[in-house]
Design a protein around this motif. Sequence first.
Motif, PDB file in Angstrom:
ATOM      1  N   UNK A  98       0.859  -1.179   0.000  1.00  0.00           N
ATOM      2  CA  UNK A  98       0.000   0.000   0.000  1.00  0.00           C
ATOM      3  C   UNK A  98       0.895   1.228   0.000  1.00  0.00           C
ATOM      4  N   UNK A  99       0.707   2.092  -1.009  1.00  0.00           N
ATOM      5  CA  UNK A  99       1.480   3.334  -1.103  1.00  0.00           C
ATOM      6  C   UNK A  99       0.545   4.492  -0.773  1.00  0.00           C
ATOM      7  N   UNK A 100       0.903   5.309   0.230  1.00  0.00           N
ATOM      8  CA  UNK A 100       0.011   6.400   0.653  1.00  0.00           C
ATOM      9  C   UNK A 100       0.010   7.572  -0.330  1.00  0.00           C
ATOM     10  N   UNK A 101      -0.739   7.403  -1.400  1.00  0.00           N
ATOM     11  CA  UNK A 101      -0.930   8.468  -2.375  1.00  0.00           C
ATOM     12  C   UNK A 101      -2.407   8.836  -2.359  1.00  0.00           C
ATOM     13  N   UNK A 102      -2.787   9.812  -3.150  1.00  0.00           N
ATOM     14  CA  UNK A 102      -4.198  10.180  -3.265  1.00  0.00           C
ATOM     15  C   UNK A 102      -4.631   9.904  -4.693  1.00  0.00           C
ATOM     16  N   UNK A 103      -5.463   8.899  -4.944  1.00  0.00           N
ATOM     17  CA  UNK A 103      -5.933   7.902  -3.986  1.00  0.00           C
ATOM     18  C   UNK A 103      -4.831   6.904  -3.650  1.00  0.00           C
ATOM     19  N   UNK A 104      -5.067   6.101  -2.625  1.00  0.00           N
ATOM     20  CA  UNK A 104      -4.097   5.103  -2.179  1.00  0.00           C
ATOM     21  C   UNK A 104      -3.815   4.129  -3.326  1.00  0.00           C
ATOM     22  N   UNK A 105      -2.554   3.791  -3.515  1.00  0.00           N
ATOM     23  CA  UNK A 105      -2.149   2.827  -4.543  1.00  0.00           C
ATOM     24  C   UNK A 105      -1.835   1.497  -3.873  1.00  0.00           C
ATOM     25  N   UNK A 106      -2.471   0.438  -4.357  1.00  0.00           N
ATOM     26  CA  UNK A 106      -2.229  -0.902  -3.839  1.00  0.00           C
ATOM     27  C   UNK A 106      -1.719  -1.759  -4.989  1.00  0.00           C
ATOM     28  N   UNK A 107      -0.566  -2.385  -4.785  1.00  0.00           N
ATOM     29  CA  UNK A 107      -0.009  -3.259  -5.811  1.00  0.00           C
ATOM     30  C   UNK A 107       0.220  -4.651  -5.235  1.00  0.00           C
ATOM     31  N   UNK A 108       0.205  -5.616  -6.138  1.00  0.00           N
ATOM     32  CA  UNK A 108       0.435  -7.011  -5.778  1.00  0.00           C
ATOM     33  C   UNK A 108       1.616  -7.513  -6.579  1.00  0.00           C
ATOM     34  N   UNK A 109       2.454  -8.296  -5.912  1.00  0.00           N
ATOM     35  CA  UNK A 109       3.656  -8.804  -6.565  1.00  0.00           C
ATOM     36  C   UNK A 109       3.937 -10.216  -6.066  1.00  0.00           C
TER      37      UNK A 109
END
Length: 147
Positions: A98-109
């Motif tokens: 989870x990267x605290x950006x606006x909106x929140x960015x969620x990536x899967x790896x």
Amino acid sequence: MPTTTAAQRRAQAKLEYDAFLASCPSRRLLDRISDKWVTLVLAALGSDCPHRPGVDSAAEPRSMRYSELSRRLAGVSQKMLTQTLRSLERDGLITRTVTPTVPVTVTYELTDLGLSLHHLMRGIKDWAEAHMDEVLAHREEYDARSA
């Protein structure tokens, strides 16, 4: 009776894993990874779209956002994709960042463990695509004999 450490018990259990036995815990793992959506998520994670000209379908895995995975897996519901991703994260096959950006960015790896399974799942997906015509022909032949 000598006591054993947790590591010794795990090592002994590992020697005893046999998916052909009804009580073997590896059966639950086989149930999980044989699921259609698990197979497709693991095959899709990080691979580029194989139907775009000039793009290598066997490209090395990379992280993907939820929306990207959702678009890639036509027909998957939001609930099913969320459940699948959670189960893969719980099993240590993927990581969720989870990267605290606006909106929140969620990536899967894929983790290293997930990457080892990714190659197998990608091979199964590729095999199914390459041999679908043969399977359909055999089904027609079988159904014609059985009618």
